[in-house]
Design a protein around this motif. Structure first.
Motif, PDB file in Angstrom:
ATOM      1  N   THR A  12     -12.452  -7.761  -0.134  1.00  0.00           N
ATOM      2  CA  THR A  12     -11.118  -7.847  -0.714  1.00  0.00           C
ATOM      3  C   THR A  12     -10.393  -9.087  -0.217  1.00  0.00           C
ATOM      4  O   THR A  12      -9.783  -9.825  -1.008  1.00  0.00           O
ATOM      5  CB  THR A  12     -10.299  -6.582  -0.368  1.00  0.00           C
ATOM      6  N   VAL A  13     -10.450  -9.330   1.082  1.00  0.00           N
ATOM      7  CA  VAL A  13      -9.817 -10.522   1.643  1.00  0.00           C
ATOM      8  C   VAL A  13     -10.454 -11.788   1.071  1.00  0.00           C
ATOM      9  O   VAL A  13      -9.750 -12.753   0.739  1.00  0.00           O
ATOM     10  CB  VAL A  13      -9.898 -10.498   3.185  1.00  0.00           C
ATOM     11  N   ALA A  14     -11.771 -11.789   0.922  1.00  0.00           N
ATOM     12  CA  ALA A  14     -12.464 -12.944   0.359  1.00  0.00           C
ATOM     13  C   ALA A  14     -12.019 -13.199  -1.076  1.00  0.00           C
ATOM     14  O   ALA A  14     -11.804 -14.361  -1.463  1.00  0.00           O
ATOM     15  CB  ALA A  14     -13.970 -12.742   0.423  1.00  0.00           C
ATOM     16  N   ILE A  15     -11.838 -12.157  -1.861  1.00  0.00           N
ATOM     17  CA  ILE A  15     -11.369 -12.323  -3.242  1.00  0.00           C
ATOM     18  C   ILE A  15      -9.939 -12.850  -3.255  1.00  0.00           C
ATOM     19  O   ILE A  15      -9.587 -13.719  -4.074  1.00  0.00           O
ATOM     20  CB  ILE A  15     -11.495 -10.992  -4.017  1.00  0.00           C
ATOM     21  N   LEU A  16      -9.097 -12.367  -2.357  1.00  0.00           N
ATOM     22  CA  LEU A  16      -7.724 -12.872  -2.272  1.00  0.00           C
ATOM     23  C   LEU A  16      -7.701 -14.350  -1.871  1.00  0.00           C
ATOM     24  O   LEU A  16      -6.887 -15.131  -2.397  1.00  0.00           O
ATOM     25  CB  LEU A  16      -6.915 -12.038  -1.290  1.00  0.00           C
ATOM     26  N   VAL A  17      -8.589 -14.744  -0.967  1.00  0.00           N
ATOM     27  CA  VAL A  17      -8.679 -16.158  -0.570  1.00  0.00           C
ATOM     28  C   VAL A  17      -9.099 -17.013  -1.756  1.00  0.00           C
ATOM     29  O   VAL A  17      -8.524 -18.080  -2.003  1.00  0.00           O
ATOM     30  CB  VAL A  17      -9.658 -16.326   0.622  1.00  0.00           C
ATOM     31  N   VAL A  18     -10.090 -16.549  -2.508  1.00  0.00           N
ATOM     32  CA  VAL A  18     -10.548 -17.289  -3.689  1.00  0.00           C
ATOM     33  C   VAL A  18      -9.423 -17.420  -4.711  1.00  0.00           C
ATOM     34  O   VAL A  18      -9.215 -18.491  -5.284  1.00  0.00           O
ATOM     35  CB  VAL A  18     -11.786 -16.615  -4.318  1.00  0.00           C
ATOM     36  N   ALA A  19      -8.687 -16.335  -4.932  1.00  0.00           N
ATOM     37  CA  ALA A  19      -7.583 -16.382  -5.897  1.00  0.00           C
ATOM     38  C   ALA A  19      -6.488 -17.345  -5.438  1.00  0.00           C
ATOM     39  O   ALA A  19      -5.823 -17.971  -6.267  1.00  0.00           O
ATOM     40  CB  ALA A  19      -7.003 -14.986  -6.100  1.00  0.00           C
ATOM     41  N   TYR A  20      -6.320 -17.483  -4.139  1.00  0.00           N
ATOM     42  CA  TYR A  20      -5.312 -18.402  -3.602  1.00  0.00           C
ATOM     43  C   TYR A  20      -5.780 -19.853  -3.706  1.00  0.00           C
ATOM     44  O   TYR A  20      -4.991 -20.743  -4.014  1.00  0.00           O
ATOM     45  CB  TYR A  20      -5.014 -18.041  -2.145  1.00  0.00           C
ATOM     46  N   ALA A  28      -4.612  -9.447  -9.645  1.00  0.00           N
ATOM     47  CA  ALA A  28      -3.358  -8.705  -9.788  1.00  0.00           C
ATOM     48  C   ALA A  28      -2.996  -8.023  -8.470  1.00  0.00           C
ATOM     49  O   ALA A  28      -3.053  -6.806  -8.347  1.00  0.00           O
ATOM     50  CB  ALA A  28      -3.477  -7.679 -10.904  1.00  0.00           C
ATOM     51  N   GLY A  29      -2.676  -8.819  -7.456  1.00  0.00           N
ATOM     52  CA  GLY A  29      -2.216  -8.279  -6.185  1.00  0.00           C
ATOM     53  C   GLY A  29      -3.331  -7.714  -5.324  1.00  0.00           C
ATOM     54  O   GLY A  29      -4.519  -7.823  -5.619  1.00  0.00           O
ATOM     55  N   ILE A  30      -2.905  -7.082  -4.235  1.00  0.00           N
ATOM     56  CA  ILE A  30      -3.868  -6.520  -3.289  1.00  0.00           C
ATOM     57  C   ILE A  30      -4.617  -5.341  -3.901  1.00  0.00           C
ATOM     58  O   ILE A  30      -5.825  -5.192  -3.704  1.00  0.00           O
ATOM     59  CB  ILE A  30      -3.159  -6.111  -1.982  1.00  0.00           C
ATOM     60  N   GLY A  31      -3.911  -4.524  -4.669  1.00  0.00           N
ATOM     61  CA  GLY A  31      -4.568  -3.399  -5.335  1.00  0.00           C
ATOM     62  C   GLY A  31      -5.637  -3.860  -6.303  1.00  0.00           C
ATOM     63  O   GLY A  31      -6.724  -3.282  -6.376  1.00  0.00           O
ATOM     64  N   GLY A  32      -5.331  -4.918  -7.042  1.00  0.00           N
ATOM     65  CA  GLY A  32      -6.320  -5.480  -7.954  1.00  0.00           C
ATOM     66  C   GLY A  32      -7.517  -6.039  -7.228  1.00  0.00           C
ATOM     67  O   GLY A  32      -8.658  -5.900  -7.682  1.00  0.00           O
ATOM     68  N   ALA A  33      -7.273  -6.652  -6.069  1.00  0.00           N
ATOM     69  CA  ALA A  33      -8.380  -7.182  -5.275  1.00  0.00           C
ATOM     70  C   ALA A  33      -9.229  -6.057  -4.696  1.00  0.00           C
ATOM     71  O   ALA A  33     -10.450  -6.176  -4.613  1.00  0.00           O
ATOM     72  CB  ALA A  33      -7.842  -8.078  -4.158  1.00  0.00           C
ATOM     73  N   LEU A  34      -8.590  -4.950  -4.305  1.00  0.00           N
ATOM     74  CA  LEU A  34      -9.353  -3.800  -3.794  1.00  0.00           C
ATOM     75  C   LEU A  34     -10.285  -3.230  -4.859  1.00  0.00           C
ATOM     76  O   LEU A  34     -11.450  -2.941  -4.588  1.00  0.00           O
ATOM     77  CB  LEU A  34      -8.393  -2.714  -3.292  1.00  0.00           C
ATOM     78  N   VAL A  35      -9.749  -3.079  -6.072  1.00  0.00           N
ATOM     79  CA  VAL A  35     -10.575  -2.544  -7.165  1.00  0.00           C
ATOM     80  C   VAL A  35     -11.678  -3.536  -7.525  1.00  0.00           C
ATOM     81  O   VAL A  35     -12.833  -3.146  -7.732  1.00  0.00           O
ATOM     82  CB  VAL A  35      -9.700  -2.199  -8.391  1.00  0.00           C
TER      83      VAL A  35
END
Length: 112
Positions: A12-20, A28-35
């Motif tokens: 999830t953190v890796a996906i958030l880093v990529v999106a950033y 779509a936010g942290i919830g979207g990254a979790l899913v």
């Protein structure tokens, strides 16, 4: 069980880093990254091994570099089937999957 949850959070953190970092990837936010991380984990467990076996000759011929294409394809599929993760193109998915792999490796190294 705890290992699966930690791996899920790392992805999830890796996906958030990529999106950033990448302008072609939106989440779509942290919830979207979790899913998205959960879907990515499921596809990596089910679809990726099948793709690796089916493309084994070309993977051997390219000395394993075709695995980058398989990883990008799986990441692109997640972006296609889940509306909380948007991936603009396959090229973006290729770069994003490499970044997810690097960030996941580094976080696994730090926490395990």
């Amino acid at each position: 069980m705890m290992g699966i949850i930690v791996q899920w959070i790392i992805t999830t953190v890796a996906i958030l880093v990529v999106a950033y970092i990448m302008p072609g990837v939106r989440v779509a936010g942290i919830g979207g990254a979790l899913v998205a991380a959960a879907i990515l984990g499921i596809l990596n467990a089910i679809v990726r091994p099948i793709l690796v076996i089916l493309t084994l000759p070309i993977t051997i011929l390219t000395l394993g570099l075709f695995l980058f294409i398989i990883n990008a394809f799986v990441f692109w599929i997640v972006g296609s089937i889940y509306s909380g993760l948007r991936v603009d193109s396959f090229g973006t998915a290729l770069i994003a999957s490499i970044i997810v792999s690097i960030v996941s490796f580094l976080l696994n190294f730090l926490f395990w």
